[in-house]
Design a protein around this motif. Structure first.
Motif, PDB file in Angstrom:
ATOM      1  N   GLY A 284      -7.221  -8.680   6.667  1.00 17.80           N
ATOM      2  CA  GLY A 284      -6.933  -9.791   5.774  1.00 17.80           C
ATOM      3  C   GLY A 284      -7.308  -9.541   4.334  1.00 17.80           C
ATOM      4  N   SER A 285      -7.934  -8.403   4.020  1.00 13.58           N
ATOM      5  CA  SER A 285      -8.282  -8.126   2.623  1.00 13.58           C
ATOM      6  C   SER A 285      -7.031  -7.744   1.840  1.00 13.58           C
ATOM      7  N   ARG A 286      -7.074  -7.963   0.543  1.00 16.26           N
ATOM      8  CA  ARG A 286      -5.899  -7.719  -0.303  1.00 16.26           C
ATOM      9  C   ARG A 286      -5.818  -6.241  -0.686  1.00 16.26           C
ATOM     10  N   PRO A 287      -4.619  -5.635  -0.616  1.00 16.26           N
ATOM     11  CA  PRO A 287      -4.483  -4.220  -0.977  1.00 16.26           C
ATOM     12  C   PRO A 287      -4.163  -4.033  -2.456  1.00 16.26           C
ATOM     13  N   ILE A 288      -4.451  -2.828  -2.942  1.00 13.08           N
ATOM     14  CA  ILE A 288      -4.002  -2.397  -4.271  1.00 13.08           C
ATOM     15  C   ILE A 288      -2.716  -1.605  -4.067  1.00 13.08           C
ATOM     16  N   LEU A 289      -1.635  -2.022  -4.688  1.00 16.40           N
ATOM     17  CA  LEU A 289      -0.347  -1.339  -4.540  1.00 16.40           C
ATOM     18  C   LEU A 289      -0.226  -0.258  -5.604  1.00 16.40           C
ATOM     19  N   THR A 290       0.025   0.969  -5.176  1.00 12.23           N
ATOM     20  CA  THR A 290       0.222   2.081  -6.110  1.00 12.23           C
ATOM     21  C   THR A 290       1.585   2.708  -5.856  1.00 12.23           C
ATOM     22  N   PHE A 291       2.281   3.028  -6.938  1.00  5.75           N
ATOM     23  CA  PHE A 291       3.614   3.624  -6.879  1.00  5.75           C
ATOM     24  C   PHE A 291       3.608   4.924  -7.689  1.00  5.75           C
ATOM     25  N   SER A 292       4.371   5.889  -7.231  1.00  2.00           N
ATOM     26  CA  SER A 292       4.492   7.141  -7.973  1.00  2.00           C
ATOM     27  C   SER A 292       5.337   6.929  -9.223  1.00  2.00           C
ATOM     28  N   SER A 293       5.237   7.858 -10.160  1.00  5.78           N
ATOM     29  CA  SER A 293       5.944   7.721 -11.439  1.00  5.78           C
ATOM     30  C   SER A 293       7.456   7.835 -11.281  1.00  5.78           C
ATOM     31  N   ASN A 294       7.934   8.321 -10.113  1.00  6.31           N
ATOM     32  CA  ASN A 294       9.385   8.468  -9.900  1.00  6.31           C
ATOM     33  C   ASN A 294      10.101   7.129  -9.833  1.00  6.31           C
ATOM     34  N   PHE A 295       9.367   6.040  -9.554  1.00  3.46           N
ATOM     35  CA  PHE A 295      10.001   4.736  -9.409  1.00  3.46           C
ATOM     36  C   PHE A 295      10.561   4.203 -10.734  1.00  3.46           C
ATOM     37  N   ASP A 296      10.116   4.746 -11.864  1.00  4.19           N
ATOM     38  CA  ASP A 296      10.581   4.254 -13.165  1.00  4.19           C
ATOM     39  C   ASP A 296      11.734   5.066 -13.732  1.00  4.19           C
ATOM     40  N   LYS A 297      12.256   6.028 -12.967  1.00  4.72           N
ATOM     41  CA  LYS A 297      13.291   6.917 -13.504  1.00  4.72           C
ATOM     42  C   LYS A 297      14.676   6.290 -13.481  1.00  4.72           C
ATOM     43  N   SER A 298      15.044   5.642 -12.397  1.00  3.52           N
ATOM     44  CA  SER A 298      16.399   5.095 -12.261  1.00  3.52           C
ATOM     45  C   SER A 298      16.319   3.617 -11.896  1.00  3.52           C
ATOM     46  N   PRO A 299      17.379   2.842 -12.179  1.00  4.56           N
ATOM     47  CA  PRO A 299      17.320   1.386 -11.962  1.00  4.56           C
ATOM     48  C   PRO A 299      17.184   0.985 -10.500  1.00  4.56           C
ATOM     49  N   HIS A 300      17.799   1.740  -9.565  1.00  2.00           N
ATOM     50  CA  HIS A 300      17.698   1.322  -8.165  1.00  2.00           C
ATOM     51  C   HIS A 300      16.272   1.513  -7.633  1.00  2.00           C
ATOM     52  N   TRP A 301      15.547   2.532  -8.136  1.00  2.00           N
ATOM     53  CA  TRP A 301      14.145   2.688  -7.742  1.00  2.00           C
ATOM     54  C   TRP A 301      13.287   1.580  -8.350  1.00  2.00           C
ATOM     55  N   GLN A 302      13.616   1.145  -9.558  1.00  2.00           N
ATOM     56  CA  GLN A 302      12.878   0.033 -10.178  1.00  2.00           C
ATOM     57  C   GLN A 302      13.063  -1.262  -9.381  1.00  2.00           C
ATOM     58  N   LEU A 303      14.311  -1.481  -8.909  1.00  2.00           N
ATOM     59  CA  LEU A 303      14.569  -2.670  -8.088  1.00  2.00           C
ATOM     60  C   LEU A 303      13.792  -2.615  -6.776  1.00  2.00           C
ATOM     61  N   LEU A 304      13.753  -1.433  -6.145  1.00  2.00           N
ATOM     62  CA  LEU A 304      13.001  -1.285  -4.894  1.00  2.00           C
ATOM     63  C   LEU A 304      11.503  -1.477  -5.132  1.00  2.00           C
ATOM     64  N   LYS A 305      11.014  -0.997  -6.255  1.00  3.56           N
ATOM     65  CA  LYS A 305       9.593  -1.166  -6.580  1.00  3.56           C
ATOM     66  C   LYS A 305       9.236  -2.645  -6.712  1.00  3.56           C
ATOM     67  N   GLU A 306      10.093  -3.407  -7.400  1.00  2.00           N
ATOM     68  CA  GLU A 306       9.836  -4.838  -7.571  1.00  2.00           C
ATOM     69  C   GLU A 306       9.906  -5.574  -6.232  1.00  2.00           C
ATOM     70  N   LEU A 307      10.870  -5.204  -5.386  1.00  2.00           N
ATOM     71  CA  LEU A 307      11.018  -5.851  -4.081  1.00  2.00           C
ATOM     72  C   LEU A 307       9.819  -5.558  -3.183  1.00  2.00           C
ATOM     73  N   ILE A 308       9.369  -4.297  -3.171  1.00  2.00           N
ATOM     74  CA  ILE A 308       8.223  -3.914  -2.336  1.00  2.00           C
ATOM     75  C   ILE A 308       6.949  -4.590  -2.830  1.00  2.00           C
ATOM     76  N   SER A 309       6.774  -4.656  -4.154  1.00  2.00           N
ATOM     77  CA  SER A 309       5.558  -5.272  -4.698  1.00  2.00           C
ATOM     78  C   SER A 309       5.504  -6.770  -4.395  1.00  2.00           C
ATOM     79  N   GLN A 310       6.661  -7.440  -4.340  1.00  2.00           N
ATOM     80  CA  GLN A 310       6.664  -8.861  -4.018  1.00  2.00           C
ATOM     81  C   GLN A 310       6.406  -9.111  -2.534  1.00  2.00           C
ATOM     82  N   ILE A 311       6.925  -8.234  -1.662  1.00  2.00           N
ATOM     83  CA  ILE A 311       6.772  -8.452  -0.218  1.00  2.00           C
ATOM     84  C   ILE A 311       5.392  -8.002   0.266  1.00  2.00           C
TER      85      ILE A 311
END
Length: 315
Positions: free
Chosen positions: A156-183
């Motif tokens: 039940g403890s809250r996690p720290i979400l970390t993403f690799s720098s590749n997520f900021d290269k293309s728009p579809h990876w940015q969308l996936l990053k936002e979706l994963i961070s919200q879920i």
């Protein structure tokens, strides 16, 4: 005969009836019901604090294998803000059924594990009811029970979400990053969550796949002692599990469907891989049959000479 009412008495009765009418219903918002006085206060104070009320529905399809079911249960344990539901038949109309379920459970997003042929696992991540949604192929699945790693963190403890720098290269990876961070991001002050961080969710991209890892943050202090800033460098990460790999197939504009925003050009379905393996095996068998026929033709074309001494010892 009764006496007639005076004009003043009728006016007083009418005023009483007007006062008995129900007051106007207050407006309903994400934070609850609000009165007109609260709206005036909000207009006076523009800095309104946003409250995250994210809830995730986690469910799966029928005829799912035990290994994939254990993976789903591991994720349910990691996400205290999720709600688990019964299995759903994976048909073409599953999108409407899932959207209704999400609305009934008062959730805002959905994780749907779809198993096909008892071998292939597909994961749907969707924001309901307006989208977007993503379909993944899940590979390299290793559950907590299978790994038996030494890491351990509080449930039940809250996690720290970390993403690799590749997520900021293309728009579809940015969308996936936002979706994963919200879920996967657990809301602050959720009733089932602990108010601190003691583990990390790592999402990294390698070979156009998203690799998931879960690590416990281990510190050298003992008891209720507070950490000094110099001791923060001595912190270590111990893997907990589970492990899995996500191969994105398509990104849709709606919830479980709609216009295709992105399609992976390097995706090869598991059915095609299995058919190629069968063709290779069939090719080996065909080579053996051809070799046998070649040998028979060679024996017919080059017969052995009759041996003079073959029947000498039979006499």
């Amino acid at each position: 005969m009764g006496k007639k009412r005076k004009h003043t008495e009728t006016e007083a009765a009418a005023n009483v009836k007007k006062d008995e009418t129900a007051p106007e219903r207050p407006k309903r918002t994400l934070l609850g019901f609000k009165n007109n006085d609260e709206d005036k206060k909000e207009n006076d104070n523009p800095h309104v604090v946003f409250r995250n009320k994210e809830k995730v529905l986690v469910t799966c399809s029928r005829r799912i294998s035990f290994r994939y079911r254990h993976l789903m249960l591991n994720l349910v344990d990691l996400l205290p803000h999720c709600k688990k539901d019964n299995k759903i038949e994976s048909k073409e109309s599953k999108g409407t059924a899932l959207n209704e379920l999400v609305e009934l459970k008062s959730c805002s997003s959905c994780l749907f594990f779809e198993c096909r042929k008892g071998k292939d696992l597909y994961l749907w991540m969707a924001k309901c009811p307006n989208g977007p949604s993503v379909k993944f192929l899940v590979n390299a699945v290793h559950t907590m029970e299978e790994l038996k790693l030494t890491g351990n963190h509080l449930k039940g403890s809250r996690p720290i979400l970390t993403f690799s720098s590749n997520f900021d290269k293309s728009p579809h990876w940015q969308l996936l990053k936002e979706l994963i961070s919200q879920i996967f991001g657990i809301p602050k002050d959720h009733r089932k969550s602990k108010p601190y961080h003691d583990h990390v969710f790592v999402f990294s991209i390698a070979d156009d796949h998203i690799w998931f890892r879960n690590y416990q943050i281990s510190s050298p202090h003992t008891g209720a002692q507070k950490l000094d800033r110099g001791d923060l460098e001595k912190m270590t990460l111990i893997e907990v599990g589970p492990r899995f790999c996500l191969n994105p197939i398509k990104i849709f504009g709606g919830s479980f469907g709609g216009p295709t925003l992105y399609e992976n050009p390097f995706y090869v379905s598991p059915n095609q891989i299995r058919s190629l393996e069968k063709r290779k095996k069939a090719g080996k068998y065909a080579k053996k049959v051809k070799a046998k026929t070649r040998r028979k033709m060679h024996e017919l074309e080059n017969p052995l000479e009759v041996d003079e001494f073959a029947d000498m010892w039979k006499e």
